[in-house]
Write an enzyme that holds these catalytic residues in place. Structure first.
Site, mmCIF file in Angstrom:
data_model
loop_
_atom_site.group_PDB
_atom_site.id
_atom_site.type_symbol
_atom_site.label_atom_id
_atom_site.label_comp_id
_atom_site.label_asym_id
_atom_site.label_seq_id
_atom_site.Cartn_x
_atom_site.Cartn_y
_atom_site.Cartn_z
ATOM 1 N N TYR A 86 -26.403 37.523 9.112
ATOM 2 C CA TYR A 86 -27.141 37.034 8.050
ATOM 3 C C TYR A 86 -27.677 38.049 7.103
ATOM 4 C CZ TYR A 86 -30.290 33.908 5.217
ATOM 5 O OH TYR A 86 -31.002 33.281 4.091
ATOM 6 N N SER A 127 -31.746 36.703 -0.384
ATOM 7 C CA SER A 127 -33.038 36.719 0.520
ATOM 8 C C SER A 127 -33.585 38.103 0.351
ATOM 9 C CB SER A 127 -32.543 36.140 1.855
ATOM 10 O OG SER A 127 -33.727 36.505 2.735
HETATM 11 P P1 NAP Z 1 -30.450 24.718 4.571
HETATM 12 O O1 NAP Z 1 -31.739 23.899 4.670
HETATM 13 O O2 NAP Z 1 -29.719 25.012 5.925
HETATM 14 O O3 NAP Z 1 -29.448 24.265 3.775
HETATM 15 C C1 NAP Z 1 -28.132 24.903 3.492
HETATM 16 C C2 NAP Z 1 -27.204 24.123 2.697
HETATM 17 O O4 NAP Z 1 -25.827 24.778 2.657
HETATM 18 C C3 NAP Z 1 -26.826 22.691 3.295
HETATM 19 O O5 NAP Z 1 -26.710 21.812 2.165
HETATM 20 C C4 NAP Z 1 -25.776 22.906 3.777
HETATM 21 O O6 NAP Z 1 -24.770 21.768 4.018
HETATM 22 C C5 NAP Z 1 -25.085 23.791 2.821
HETATM 23 N N1 NAP Z 1 -23.656 24.521 3.484
HETATM 24 C C6 NAP Z 1 -23.523 25.376 4.502
HETATM 25 N N2 NAP Z 1 -22.343 25.588 4.574
HETATM 26 C C7 NAP Z 1 -21.514 25.063 3.452
HETATM 27 C C8 NAP Z 1 -20.206 25.044 3.222
HETATM 28 N N3 NAP Z 1 -19.265 25.702 3.923
HETATM 29 N N4 NAP Z 1 -19.829 24.175 1.986
HETATM 30 C C9 NAP Z 1 -20.931 23.603 1.654
HETATM 31 N N5 NAP Z 1 -22.230 23.738 1.960
HETATM 32 C C10 NAP Z 1 -22.440 24.234 2.920
HETATM 33 O O7 NAP Z 1 -30.775 26.235 3.744
HETATM 34 P P2 NAP Z 1 -31.951 26.725 2.842
HETATM 35 O O8 NAP Z 1 -33.100 27.026 3.556
HETATM 36 O O9 NAP Z 1 -32.286 25.450 1.672
HETATM 37 O O10 NAP Z 1 -31.356 27.856 2.075
HETATM 38 C C11 NAP Z 1 -30.545 27.755 0.764
HETATM 39 C C12 NAP Z 1 -30.398 29.008 0.148
HETATM 40 O O11 NAP Z 1 -31.716 29.905 0.348
HETATM 41 C C13 NAP Z 1 -29.548 29.947 1.122
HETATM 42 O O12 NAP Z 1 -28.627 30.540 0.351
HETATM 43 C C14 NAP Z 1 -30.447 30.659 2.051
HETATM 44 O O13 NAP Z 1 -29.805 32.029 2.577
HETATM 45 C C15 NAP Z 1 -31.344 31.007 0.988
HETATM 46 N N6 NAP Z 1 -32.916 31.419 1.499
HETATM 47 C C16 NAP Z 1 -33.534 30.629 2.279
HETATM 48 C C17 NAP Z 1 -34.844 31.066 2.932
HETATM 49 C C18 NAP Z 1 -35.592 30.130 3.639
HETATM 50 O O14 NAP Z 1 -36.604 30.319 4.124
HETATM 51 N N7 NAP Z 1 -35.135 28.818 3.657
HETATM 52 C C19 NAP Z 1 -35.371 32.281 2.476
HETATM 53 C C20 NAP Z 1 -34.359 33.269 1.833
HETATM 54 C C21 NAP Z 1 -33.120 32.819 1.331
HETATM 55 P P3 NAP Z 1 -24.783 20.717 5.276
HETATM 56 O O15 NAP Z 1 -25.783 19.767 5.489
HETATM 57 O O16 NAP Z 1 -23.364 20.132 5.488
HETATM 58 O O17 NAP Z 1 -24.821 21.701 6.745
#
Ligand code: NAP
Length: 245
Positions: A168, A146
């Site tokens: 985070y 990120s």
């Molecule tokens: P999200 O919708 O919260 O999804 C996170 C995923 O990670 C879910 O499938 C969750 O599973 C899984 N997860 C969490 N802990 C886990 C574990 N111990 N073992 C296996 N799976 C696990 O997040 P997102 O926004 O799609 O983010 C995806 C990636 O992009 C992350 O690395 C995040 O830091 C990065 N990112 C996101 C943004 C943004 O704006 N959204 C910006 C910058 C970077 P459950 O459903 O079981 O909880």
């Protein structure tokens, strides 16, 4: 079983049951790849696999909790049995930890939990799957980072870096640092390992405050998953190009 892949690539996306990970799985599936949907919850995993298959992806479920050694080992055993190799690993799973996260009041248990998933989880999964990746002709690893992990941006008062975050944001800074070290160690192996920033996307992670679609956020990960031989390694990109560290 060791199912013949008919020359198709095999990928694994962690945390692929929703959000950006789900869209990365969809993007790789659209290329005709076999896509492992790494997810810890059985129902959410099954629902995601079904939805991806409805979209035409050759998706299969991989039970996977990145914070659990036994779960990660079992996932690698499943891939070994099923396809005998892995071409692309996308370390996408992450948690933010509870908010607020001012450093002066941060809950150390919360900080440990965030590091366990966002950093140790990536190392655990990567190292466990490396033997399978080494069997690929063109192994690629994409770590989802990120812009909030960029120290250059965090120390720029004019940059958008979200709320103050002692768990985070530093977890992504450490992930960036560790990824550079992987690239250093693996430089002559043909394994390319890079960091992707998806931008601020509309997902559960930020309470759906993000302004971009998860599919748009997934695109940079798909790009880095499909880099040609000799492509960059140990770099940090968003859709516009390299990000400052
Ligand atoms: P999200 O919708 O919260 O999804 C996170 C995923 O990670 C879910 O499938 C969750 O599973 C899984 N997860 C969490 N802990 C886990 C574990 N111990 N073992 C296996 N799976 C696990 O997040 P997102 O926004 O799609 O983010 C995806 C990636 O992009 C992350 O690395 C995040 O830091 C990065 N990112 C996101 C943004 C943004 O704006 N959204 C910006 C910058 C970077 P459950 O459903 O079981 O909880």
């Amino acid at each position: 079983m060791n199912e013949n892949t008919n020359g198709r690539k095999v990928a694994l996306v962690t945390g692929a049951n929703k959000g950006i990970g789900y869209e990365i799985a969809a993007g790789l599936g659209a290329l005709g790849w076999l896509v492992g949907v790494g997810a810890r919850d059985e129902q959410r995993r099954a629902d995601a696999v079904a939805a991806l298959r409805d979209r035409g992806a050759d998706a299969f479920g991989v039970p996977l909790d990145v914070s659990d050694d036994d779960s990660v080992a079992a996932a690698a055993a499943l891939l070994t049995e099923r396809h005998g190799r892995l071409d692309v690993l996308v370390n996408n799973a992450a948690v933010t930890g509870g908010m607020p996260q001012e450093p002066t009041g941060v809950d150390l248990a919360e900080l440990r939990a965030v590091l366990e998933t966002n950093v140790l989880g990536v190392i655990r999964v990567t190292n466990t799957f490396l033997p399978l990746l080494r069997r690929s002709a063109a192994p690629r690893i994409v770590n989802m980072s990120s812009a909030v992990g960029s120290l250059a941006l965090q120390s720029d008062p004019d940059a958008f870096t979200g709320p103050t975050s002692a768990a985070y944001a530093p977890s992504k800074t450490l992930l960036n640092a560790v990824t550079v070290q992987y690239a250093k160690e693996l430089r002559d192996t043909g394994i390319l390992i890079n960091l992707a920033c998806p931008g601020y996307c509309d997902t559960d992670l930020n309470g759906h405050r993000g302004t971009r679609t998860p599919a748009r956020g997934a695109a940079i990960a798909v790009e880095l998953a499909t880099l040609p031989d000799g492509g960059p390694t140990g770099r940090f990109f968003n859709e516009d190009g390299p990000l400052p560290w």
